[in-house]
Design an enzyme around this catalytic site. Structure first.
Site: not given
Length: 273
Positions: A45, A76, A155, A187-188
């Site tokens: 995002y 988020c 990720e 940021c998570t």
């Protein structure tokens, strides 16, 4: 409107990062059920426009409302920065973002009033942490730094990789030179890189993990609204996970960081909402 205190809490993020928030809710509020949605088809995002992030957030909230959640955690930072205030006005259930809880702790912890914030380009560019911190203490200087490569590295599962350390050194050098004493992991995804960030920044910089602070804030909010789960009937599967793409990849990642075995991750068509 009567809200069922035994209903689950909805948690959403652009991908897997919000699992750090879900993990802290599991640890700190073990009676609570969770419905988690990760927008894995449309991550990240941080590089999207405000309008797009608001549209995505509204779609996800419609899905979570269908799951009859009693509260929503916008796990988020970009969605918290761009959509939270709007969403709050549109819903009758409590809604919580991840920015305010972390900012409050940073403001109370800093000694030299120099606070660093790392996050996506969207979050850092929005200046939202700075505006919260200034509201709490006008003297605080906020130094923001976008670290866009951290999300794909997390990720990819490269949490303890020499490449990740190298990237961290390059991003954080600027903050080291600015003599900050407190750093918000804005940021998570970033709490998963905590040990690397700690290695680069040294022991004297206080790292603020908004995921942990958000879980505590959620506990306070549910208590205040008399919505804490009484935990009488414990379900077999209290945690449900949904994604917009790559369900198996998500499940593998979730199992690597959560204190709980993820049995099911279901892919849904979020564009329907």
């Amino acid at each position: 409107m009567k809200i069922d205190r035994n209903a689950p809490v909805g948690v959403f993020d652009s991908g897997v990062g919000g699992l750090t928030v879900a993990r802290e809710i599991m640890r700190n509020l073990p009676s609570e059920k969770i419905v988690y949605f990760g927008d894995t088809a449309r991550v990240p995002y941080g590089s999207k426009s405000k309008e797009t992030v608001i549209r995505y957030s509204r779609q996800i909230i419609r899905f979570l409302q269908e799951q009859q959640v009693k509260a929503i955690v916008v796990a988020c930072n970009t969605a918290s920065a761009f959509a939270l205030d709007l969403i709050k006005g549109e819903l009758e259930i409590p809604v919580l973002g991840v920015i305010e809880p972390g900012a409050r702790v940073a403001a109370s912890e800093t000694k030299n009033k120099r606070v660093g914030v790392i996050g996506t380009e969207g979050t850092v560019g929005s200046g939202i942490h700075a505006s919260y911190l200034k509201r709490l203490d006008k003297e605080i200087q906020v130094i923001g730094k976008a670290c866009p490569l951290f999300v794909p590295l997390v990720e990819e599962g490269w949490l303890h990789d020499s490449l990740t350390t190298e990237v961290a050194f390059r991003y954080l050098k600027e903050l080291q030179e600015k003599d900050i004493d407190t750093l918000i992991l804005g940021c998570t995804h970033y709490p998963l890189l905590r040990s690397t960030i700690r290695e680069v920044m040294g022991e004297n910089v206080r790292l603020v993990n908004p995921a942990y602070e958000t879980a505590l804030e959620l506990g306070r909010l549910l208590k205040e609204k008399d919505l804490l789960n009484t935990g009488t009937k414990q379900e077999k599967f209290p945690y449900k996970f949904y994604v917009s793409d790559l369900a198996d990849k998500f499940k593998d990642f979730a199992n690597s960081i959560l204190p709980y075995d993820v049995e099911m991750t279901k892919k849904i068509d979020i564009e329907r909402y």
